[in-house]
Design a protein around this motif. Sequence first.
Motif, PDB file in Angstrom:
ATOM      1  N   SER A 148       0.643  -1.212   0.133  1.00 46.09           N
ATOM      2  CA  SER A 148      -0.340  -0.195   0.273  1.00 46.09           C
ATOM      3  C   SER A 148       0.343   1.512   0.036  1.00 46.09           C
ATOM      4  O   SER A 148       0.599   2.504  -0.531  1.00 46.09           O
ATOM      5  N   LEU A 149       1.777   1.384   1.078  1.00 47.36           N
ATOM      6  CA  LEU A 149       2.961   2.348   0.654  1.00 47.36           C
ATOM      7  C   LEU A 149       3.760   2.703  -0.596  1.00 47.36           C
ATOM      8  O   LEU A 149       3.785   4.210  -0.791  1.00 47.36           O
ATOM      9  N   THR A 151       2.294   1.510  -3.433  1.00 46.42           N
ATOM     10  CA  THR A 151       1.538   2.270  -4.142  1.00 46.42           C
ATOM     11  C   THR A 151       0.716   3.360  -4.531  1.00 46.42           C
ATOM     12  O   THR A 151       0.966   4.123  -5.012  1.00 46.42           O
ATOM     13  N   ARG A 152       1.020   4.427  -3.097  1.00 46.18           N
ATOM     14  CA  ARG A 152       0.842   5.038  -2.544  1.00 46.18           C
ATOM     15  C   ARG A 152       2.179   6.245  -3.027  1.00 46.18           C
ATOM     16  O   ARG A 152       1.646   7.278  -3.815  1.00 46.18           O
ATOM     17  N   TRP A 153       3.046   5.883  -2.164  1.00 47.19           N
ATOM     18  CA  TRP A 153       4.529   7.036  -2.689  1.00 47.19           C
ATOM     19  C   TRP A 153       5.305   6.761  -4.034  1.00 47.19           C
ATOM     20  O   TRP A 153       6.423   7.026  -3.584  1.00 47.19           O
ATOM     21  N   ARG A 193      -5.038   8.971  -8.759  1.00 47.51           N
ATOM     22  CA  ARG A 193      -3.895   8.542  -7.428  1.00 47.51           C
ATOM     23  C   ARG A 193      -4.965   7.830  -6.303  1.00 47.51           C
ATOM     24  O   ARG A 193      -5.814   8.958  -5.835  1.00 47.51           O
ATOM     25  N   PRO A 194      -4.960   6.622  -5.732  1.00 47.82           N
ATOM     26  CA  PRO A 194      -5.773   5.646  -5.127  1.00 47.82           C
ATOM     27  C   PRO A 194      -5.394   6.211  -2.893  1.00 47.82           C
ATOM     28  O   PRO A 194      -3.755   6.492  -3.182  1.00 47.82           O
ATOM     29  N   SER A 195      -5.774   6.816  -2.367  1.00 48.84           N
ATOM     30  CA  SER A 195      -5.508   7.077  -0.891  1.00 48.84           C
ATOM     31  C   SER A 195      -4.901   5.528  -0.923  1.00 48.84           C
ATOM     32  O   SER A 195      -5.156   4.565  -1.132  1.00 48.84           O
ATOM     33  N   VAL A 196      -4.147   5.505   0.554  1.00 45.77           N
ATOM     34  CA  VAL A 196      -3.557   4.611   1.228  1.00 45.77           C
ATOM     35  C   VAL A 196      -4.951   3.765   1.393  1.00 45.77           C
ATOM     36  O   VAL A 196      -4.845   2.650   1.128  1.00 45.77           O
ATOM     37  N   LYS A 197      -5.817   4.286   2.130  1.00 47.37           N
ATOM     38  CA  LYS A 197      -7.798   3.605   2.852  1.00 47.37           C
ATOM     39  C   LYS A 197      -8.034   3.007   1.493  1.00 47.37           C
ATOM     40  O   LYS A 197      -8.039   2.331   1.560  1.00 47.37           O
ATOM     41  N   GLU A 198      -7.991   3.368   0.676  1.00 45.74           N
ATOM     42  CA  GLU A 198      -8.322   3.024  -0.882  1.00 45.74           C
ATOM     43  C   GLU A 198      -7.266   1.955  -1.004  1.00 45.74           C
ATOM     44  O   GLU A 198      -8.550   0.596  -1.259  1.00 45.74           O
ATOM     45  N   ILE A 199      -5.671   2.092  -1.056  1.00 41.43           N
ATOM     46  CA  ILE A 199      -5.544   1.111  -0.969  1.00 41.43           C
ATOM     47  C   ILE A 199      -5.771  -0.781  -0.175  1.00 41.43           C
ATOM     48  O   ILE A 199      -5.529  -0.981  -0.846  1.00 41.43           O
TER      49      ILE A 199
END
Length: 480
Positions: free
Chosen positions: A124-125, A127-129, A252-258
């Motif tokens: 998740s991290l 994918t986000r960062w 870009r999805p949020s961490v919650k969405e991921i």
Amino acid sequence: MTHVSSSNFNHVGDVQTKKATTQTNARRRSSIKILMLPTAAVDEGWSWVVCIACFFINFVLIGVWSSFGVLYVGLLEHYVDSNETDICSSENRSQSSNAISGQTAWIGSQATLFTFLLGPLSVSLATRWGVRPVVITGCCLFSIGLFLTAATNQIWQAILTYGVMGGLGGSMMYSPTVGSLPAYFRKRKSLAVCLARSGSWFGNLAFVSCMTVIRDEFGWRMQCVFLGCIGSLTIFMGALYRPRPVQPASARPSVKEIVVQSCNSQRHRRFAVWVWIHSLHFFQLYLVLFHLVRHARCMLGVDSTASSLLLVYLSAAAACCSISNGILQDKVKNKILILQFVIFVGGVANLSFRFLTTYRHLIVYSILIGIGDSFLSAMCVIPQELVGSKEAVNAFGILSFSGGLVSCFGGPAGGWAFDATGSYDVVFTIAGGFSVVSCLLMFCVSCSTKTKSEMVAEASKNEPKSSPAAEVVGSVETSV
């Protein structure tokens, strides 16, 4: 004659020096710029650079965790010396306060637990960062944890440094790199993933030999310092992970969405069934790697060097089979069948553990277990086979979670069994039973798995025939 002063020569030399310096700086800036820019390469160019980086990260990370059996003996000798007992003595089992085997095994088990258990969060991290900053941060935590372990004196301290801190860093290194690697390949996806995963066994092959020599000459603390130095080199490998083309900020999805998306991949029926059935085989992974060396020393009287060589045979067999798995999986339709075969071989080997009475028997056993442990490479492409390309990375995070949850109990279970009975026969037999059951139940998933043509046809129904999206889905799905 024209007189040329020495000052003119100096001026020309200074100009040439400045020009060379400017060109060198330009090359450096160009190299840094290349590393920072995204890459759209598929099956060529930078894709193989990323594969090599993933190979080296697996070489160090999983190689360190897999060679814990050598460090385990050194730690046991350190802890039992404080109780004036021997690592093979029955005195260790006479009192619960001296049941050190299971407690010491938790050091390595916690490391593997956090490495795999935090897989969904690390993915998740990343994918986000982005993969690169997450992996580099993980490399720093991993190496610092190993350095700090060298200064510990008690088991709980080593669990915090080696297990928790090292495992947290390992999670940020492992799941993002292995999970994102398939995105750089299509035709040679299975080969690339299996080559990268084979690095773990080549790492085990190298670390077992080096750590045995270091332990015998300098002790277990220098083992940890050595591993910390090697671990710090993975920072440079993380920097080689050039990102894929970046999505617009709004997309870009949020961490919650991921995280929700990662959990939703669990809802896929075939994948949900397969991942928990497959996890049964994880129980034997670190049980063997942690306790095989001690079994050879305590039960058969094999010397330290020869007992450590068993892990070398195991790693060599696993590395060769990992590469073979990649070649075969690129050619066969049902990739789960190869995974079933290697799991079955490992299960049969563990079921026969109680009948191994000589060192030659243990050599054959180590080779068979190496074949069984090559499942780590064979499993990496299965999530994409079951849930498709879109959810493959998140599905791999769920797979890491379930596998880590089961594998973390193998090491302590072996220690507790030895403390209670003075033998590993029962726990190894149970592990073999888990593997065989996993192999047999996997036929249910294998029979229900859709063929490539069926997945392409299903994807085509959801898109207009003239839509470019349908062509993209079809090309990706047929490359699984």
